[in-house]
Design a protein around this motif. Structure first.
Motif, PDB file in Angstrom:
ATOM      1  N   PHE A 167      -4.343  -1.463  -3.919  1.00  0.00           N
ATOM      2  CA  PHE A 167      -5.280  -0.395  -4.285  1.00  0.00           C
ATOM      3  C   PHE A 167      -4.508   0.927  -4.207  1.00  0.00           C
ATOM      4  N   ARG A 168      -4.352   1.510  -3.004  1.00  0.00           N
ATOM      5  CA  ARG A 168      -3.454   2.666  -2.864  1.00  0.00           C
ATOM      6  C   ARG A 168      -2.163   2.291  -2.173  1.00  0.00           C
ATOM      7  N   ASP A 169      -2.100   1.095  -1.625  1.00  0.00           N
ATOM      8  CA  ASP A 169      -0.837   0.536  -1.144  1.00  0.00           C
ATOM      9  C   ASP A 169      -0.844  -0.954  -1.443  1.00  0.00           C
ATOM     10  N   THR A 170       0.273  -1.598  -1.190  1.00  0.00           N
ATOM     11  CA  THR A 170       0.450  -2.996  -1.575  1.00  0.00           C
ATOM     12  C   THR A 170       0.351  -3.875  -0.346  1.00  0.00           C
ATOM     13  N   ILE A 171      -0.594  -4.801  -0.366  1.00  0.00           N
ATOM     14  CA  ILE A 171      -0.908  -5.625   0.785  1.00  0.00           C
ATOM     15  C   ILE A 171      -0.427  -7.053   0.552  1.00  0.00           C
ATOM     16  N   GLY A 172       0.119  -7.693   1.595  1.00  0.00           N
ATOM     17  CA  GLY A 172       0.413  -9.117   1.538  1.00  0.00           C
ATOM     18  C   GLY A 172       1.836  -9.490   1.207  1.00  0.00           C
TER      19      GLY A 172
ATOM     20  N   PRO B 153      -1.657   6.832   1.915  1.00  0.00           N
ATOM     21  CA  PRO B 153      -1.757   5.763   0.913  1.00  0.00           C
ATOM     22  C   PRO B 153      -2.509   4.547   1.461  1.00  0.00           C
ATOM     23  N   THR B 154      -3.793   4.701   1.658  1.00  0.00           N
ATOM     24  CA  THR B 154      -4.649   3.610   2.112  1.00  0.00           C
ATOM     25  C   THR B 154      -6.020   3.783   1.486  1.00  0.00           C
TER      26      THR B 154
ATOM     27  N   PHE C  21       2.645   2.784   2.844  1.00  0.00           N
ATOM     28  CA  PHE C  21       2.152   3.306   4.122  1.00  0.00           C
ATOM     29  C   PHE C  21       3.314   3.547   5.080  1.00  0.00           C
ATOM     30  N   GLU C  22       4.287   2.671   5.036  1.00  0.00           N
ATOM     31  CA  GLU C  22       5.465   2.845   5.900  1.00  0.00           C
ATOM     32  C   GLU C  22       6.183   4.151   5.574  1.00  0.00           C
TER      33      GLU C  22
END
Length: 463
Positions: free
Chosen positions: A147-152, A219-220, A428-429
């Protein structure tokens, strides 16, 4: 169809696939409450032996919940991808287990296979697997959403900040959010369980979280976990909605008891997509699940709770979610009695969701009247980390003052990242390093100071 197996000289018969699946399930207080559990360990072993020999194709012709009576069954059958299923169409349940564990099966193989598997097939494999099997197979899977960052992404572990407040007090929610961000949490979502499902109150919380995210350019994404119909109303009222939330279950009757149908989820997703608020992706749904929900709604159709939980993941994947969270121990000891059952259920849920292609996180939790403690949660959190869990929760002190249950804290997420060498979502990092919260040396160490607007916010809060 009937199934049978002989153990220690005793013949065991099982009348139908639902009965066989239930008897094969590892010990579970909820299944005993429902009257579907194995009556002895010998019967359980016999059921597992018989289940291992069931051809996978049987699951496409023998529904555990009747097709005519249930829209979740219709969703599973009508969307089944026969092309993706073809490589394993000749296997049994035991054969699929061996296939998933084979060195020849990798991340790409499992991604291609996922649309060809039904939740009942995957639940059956879970029932004949040891914990290490559930860890090893799930670890191979990489389900990436954005969404606003990349998860997974592999090697990453995200966290959901859960800044609940018993009165939805904006100052309390903001303070808890700030606390979580300072511990490098919140890349999965900043998600509030509201005390009120009133549209105006929900919209107020959404505006508060949106202001925090925009002010500090984080970015979340945010989510206020209200009913899907409330969120749709909030969108129509102009509220800044990132993600649409709903608790979901594995039968139509259970979902109807929650006050929605599959068409409502589709309406919510389309409403959120119309806002076009994502920057790196468009996964706009957030679902929560948990073993026992169909039984508690008296909507289980005589099916065991682990199989029904896997069916909820079939609902979730139909709506392309950003996050799916099994709130594993929240429902209480009537359904998962102790730490052993909670740990096993957490691994089963994570395995089933990931193999079906769902971005699985876990609320590693228990209620105060369960036979469990924080050491059990440490064990579950660690084995889920080894299995590649997408995200866990972060709450001050691990004690949710609004929902009155025990989960994982900001410190627990730091432990897991450090112990297993896991990092936050990449966008996010970068923000954590720019805000001075985390050192930019790749070692994932928190700093003592802050920078920029975030530092000024800390100074104002301390004044």
């Amino acid at each position: 169809m009937s199934y049978r197996a002989t153990v220690a000289g005793e013949r065991h018969n099982f009348d139908g696939l639902a009965a066989l699946m239930a008897k094969a399930t590892p010990q579970r207080s909820g299944d005993a409450l429902a009257g579907v559990a194995a009556e002895s360990e010998q019967q359980r072993a016999a059921a597992q032996i018989a289940l291992a020999d069931v051809p996978l194709a049987t699951f496409l012709t023998e529904a555990v919940v009747p097709y005519e009576d249930d829209d979740v069954t219709r969703l599973i059958i009508d969307t089944h991808d026969s092309g993706a299923f073809a490589p394993v169409a000749g296997l049994t349940v035991g054969g699929l287990r061996d296939h998933l564990l084979s060195d020849a099966v990798d991340t790409a193989t499992l991604a291609a296979l996922a649309p060809g598997l039904t939740p009942e097939m995957v639940a059956a494999v879970a029932k004949i697997s040891r914990n290490q099997d559930l860890i090893l197979a799930a670890r191979k899977v990489e389900v990436t959403t954005a969404f606003r960052d990349t998860i997974g992404l592999r090697g990453r572990l995200s966290t959901r900040i859960q800044p609940n407040h018993p009165n939805d007090d904006p100052g309390g929610v903001a303070a808890s959010t700030l606390d979580g961000l300072m511990y490098a949490g919140g890349d999965a979502v900043i998600g509030v369980n509201p005390a009120s499902d009133n549209t105006a109150a929900v919209a107020g919380l959404l505006k508060l979280l949106d202001e925090i995210i925009n002010t500090y350019a984080i970015p979340t994404q945010s989510c206020v976990l209200s009913h899907v119909t409330t969120t749709i109303a909030a969108i129509e009222a102009g509220a800044p909605v990132d993600l649409v939330f709903q608790s979901i279950a594995g039968t139509e009757a259970a979902n109807r008891s929650f006050g929605f149908g599959l068409e409502t989820l589709r309406e919510g997703r389309e409403a959120a997509l119309s806002l076009n608020r994502g920057t790196v992706g468009n996964n706009v749904m957030y679902f929560e699940t948990g073993q026992g929900s169909c039984l508690s709604a008296n909507a289980h159709h005589g099916v065991d709770q682990q199989t029904l939980e896997a069916r909820a993941y079939a609902v979730a994947r139909a709506y392309d979610p950003l996050l799916v969270n099994t709130v594993v121990g929240f429902i209480g000891p009537e359904y998962l009695y102790d730490g052993r059952e909670i740990i096993r259920a957490g691994l089963e849920d994570h395995f089933c969701g990931k193999i079906l292609g769902v971005p699985m996180g876990c609320d590693v939790c228990y209620t105060n009247h369960a036979e469990a403690d924080q050491n059990d949660m440490d064990t579950l959190m660690t084995v889920l980390g080894a299995a590649g869990v997408t995200f866990i929760m972060g709450i001050p002190g691990s004690d949710d003052i609004m929902l009155n249950y025990q989960t994982t804290s900001f410190h627990d997420a730091l432990y897991l990242r450090r112990a297993l060498g896991l990092r936050p979502a990449p966008e996010f990092e970068t923000w954590l390093e720019e805000a001075g919260i985390m050192r930019g040396d790749g070692a994932f160490r928190l700093t003592d100071g802050r920078q920029g607007a975030f530092a000024r916010a800390i100074e104002q809060a301390a004044a």
